[in-house]
Design a protein around this motif. Sequence first.
Motif, mmCIF file in Angstrom:
data_model
loop_
_atom_site.group_PDB
_atom_site.id
_atom_site.type_symbol
_atom_site.label_atom_id
_atom_site.label_comp_id
_atom_site.label_asym_id
_atom_site.label_seq_id
_atom_site.Cartn_x
_atom_site.Cartn_y
_atom_site.Cartn_z
ATOM 1 N N SER A 132 0.708 -1.196 -0.104
ATOM 2 C CA SER A 132 0.178 0.033 -0.570
ATOM 3 C C SER A 132 1.072 0.911 0.308
ATOM 4 O O SER A 132 0.339 2.589 0.041
ATOM 5 C CB SER A 132 -0.749 -0.223 0.782
ATOM 6 N N LYS A 133 2.359 1.184 0.376
ATOM 7 C CA LYS A 133 3.253 3.098 0.073
ATOM 8 C C LYS A 133 3.762 2.609 -2.047
ATOM 9 O O LYS A 133 3.815 0.785 -2.340
ATOM 10 C CB LYS A 133 4.560 2.040 1.069
ATOM 11 N N SER A 134 4.302 3.273 -1.647
ATOM 12 C CA SER A 134 4.984 3.913 -3.043
ATOM 13 C C SER A 134 6.628 3.682 -3.008
ATOM 14 O O SER A 134 6.774 3.888 -1.588
ATOM 15 C CB SER A 134 5.132 5.396 -3.576
ATOM 16 N N TRP A 135 7.582 3.958 -3.224
ATOM 17 C CA TRP A 135 9.073 3.608 -3.643
ATOM 18 C C TRP A 135 8.971 4.881 -2.648
ATOM 19 O O TRP A 135 8.649 5.902 -3.465
ATOM 20 C CB TRP A 135 9.366 3.147 -4.567
ATOM 21 N N PRO A 136 9.929 5.746 -2.041
ATOM 22 C CA PRO A 136 11.241 4.157 -1.707
ATOM 23 C C PRO A 136 10.179 3.108 -0.083
ATOM 24 O O PRO A 136 11.646 2.505 -0.042
ATOM 25 C CB PRO A 136 12.720 5.148 -0.841
ATOM 26 N N ILE B 175 11.558 -0.287 1.402
ATOM 27 C CA ILE B 175 12.468 -1.066 2.987
ATOM 28 C C ILE B 175 11.643 -1.709 3.485
ATOM 29 O O ILE B 175 11.696 -2.948 3.495
ATOM 30 C CB ILE B 175 11.733 0.475 3.116
ATOM 31 N N TYR B 176 10.212 -1.591 3.340
ATOM 32 C CA TYR B 176 9.273 -2.929 3.914
ATOM 33 C C TYR B 176 9.048 -3.879 3.258
ATOM 34 O O TYR B 176 8.800 -4.810 4.129
ATOM 35 C CB TYR B 176 7.326 -1.961 3.670
ATOM 36 N N ARG B 177 9.321 -4.146 1.685
ATOM 37 C CA ARG B 177 9.130 -5.157 0.791
ATOM 38 C C ARG B 177 10.877 -6.206 1.724
ATOM 39 O O ARG B 177 10.395 -7.405 1.947
ATOM 40 C CB ARG B 177 9.411 -5.394 -0.400
ATOM 41 N N ARG B 178 12.235 -5.203 1.818
ATOM 42 C CA ARG B 178 13.114 -6.205 2.603
ATOM 43 C C ARG B 178 12.704 -6.271 3.760
ATOM 44 O O ARG B 178 13.715 -7.326 3.805
ATOM 45 C CB ARG B 178 13.690 -5.295 2.455
#
Length: 402
Positions: A148-152, A156-159
């Motif tokens: 639900s968030k845009s980059w970056p 960071i959350y996927r990492r």
Amino acid sequence: MKNLLYLTHRIPYPPNKGDKIRSFHLLQHLSKHHHVYLGTFVDSEEDWHYIDEVKKYCRDVCVVGLNPLTAKAKSLIALLSSTPLTLAYYYNTQLMQWVKTLHKTRSIQNVVVFSSSMAQYVEYWTDCRRIIDFVDVDSDKWYQYAQSKSWPFSWIYRREAKYLLGYEKKIAHIFDHSTFVSKKEAELFQQLALDLTDKITFFNNGVDTDFFSPARDYANPYPDGKKILVFTGAMDYWANVDAVNWFAHEIFPAIRAKQPDVCLYIVGAKPAKQVQMLASLPGIHVTGAVDDIRPYLAHATIAIAPLRIARGIQNKVLEAMAMQKPVIASTQAMEGIRAISSEELLVAENAEAFIQYIFTLLDTNSRCLMVGQAARKRVLQDYTWPANLSRIDALLCPSLHS
């Protein structure tokens, strides 16, 4: 009584928000059967006042102040490695030294760790029984945030989701047992760690049904002649912020258009700026922290839980049910709660369903009463603390419960 080390990422008092409710009742229960040594953090100034309260349940405590800004800086450094940011955030040299000294000077037979971030302090202990209460599958929560968030931030959350899942699996492998807040949450982790299914279990959250009782007299905090929708929770928590923003913009205007006497009260400490701004909209009130949440539940018409991101069991739902309130919850907010939809609460899959259910309850007082009574009955049946916490006794002392 045996010596037990209990590690929590936040001081388990007062029991007024999600993780503290579970960690406090677990502390209270453990202290009945063990000499408890508590290691924990304080991350807000007001919580320093509660150290004497937790000492009542402990043989010794180590409480370390945690500065959120400093901790976030440590997390950013961890981006250069494969360490989960959560572990860097909660690593502290003083607490580690206390744990090491305790290991050398006390005979610790049992360890209970509350949340994955605290497992690093006893990762290499092999001479005692270790139980970790993950509570939720936190790695999956970070994955939901990434969606639900845009980059970056999405990166960071996927990492964090990737590396934290790896750490969760590692700890589940080396600890004796892992517990979660619900059967559904445990089953999710079992799917992610297929070789560890026999070491993974759960115990449900509970509610103090004597405290959260509709039979008490509560002063009405609302204006006369209004129908009240109430949302309760820590209002600096992003999932709650997202929930009330979505409800305020996508659902509430349709309610007010037909019934302008309906008000939405958002009740909870530390409202984020986004939440504070909602108070400028017609019919919406943001209270901030309140001394007692029960009057706001007792005198509300309907409790809502429109969460779009959720893990584990939502205490706000159980507390409202215990107070005999009809609850309308999203599918996500219902994860882990065993209740009969349309009888013990109402489950809304989208904005249109929320609107339909709200109008149905507002127009039918008997339906509100019937759903509320059934809700409290369900809590009394399945969500009391003594019954649920007895499950951890069998994990700590299996020879006595075999």
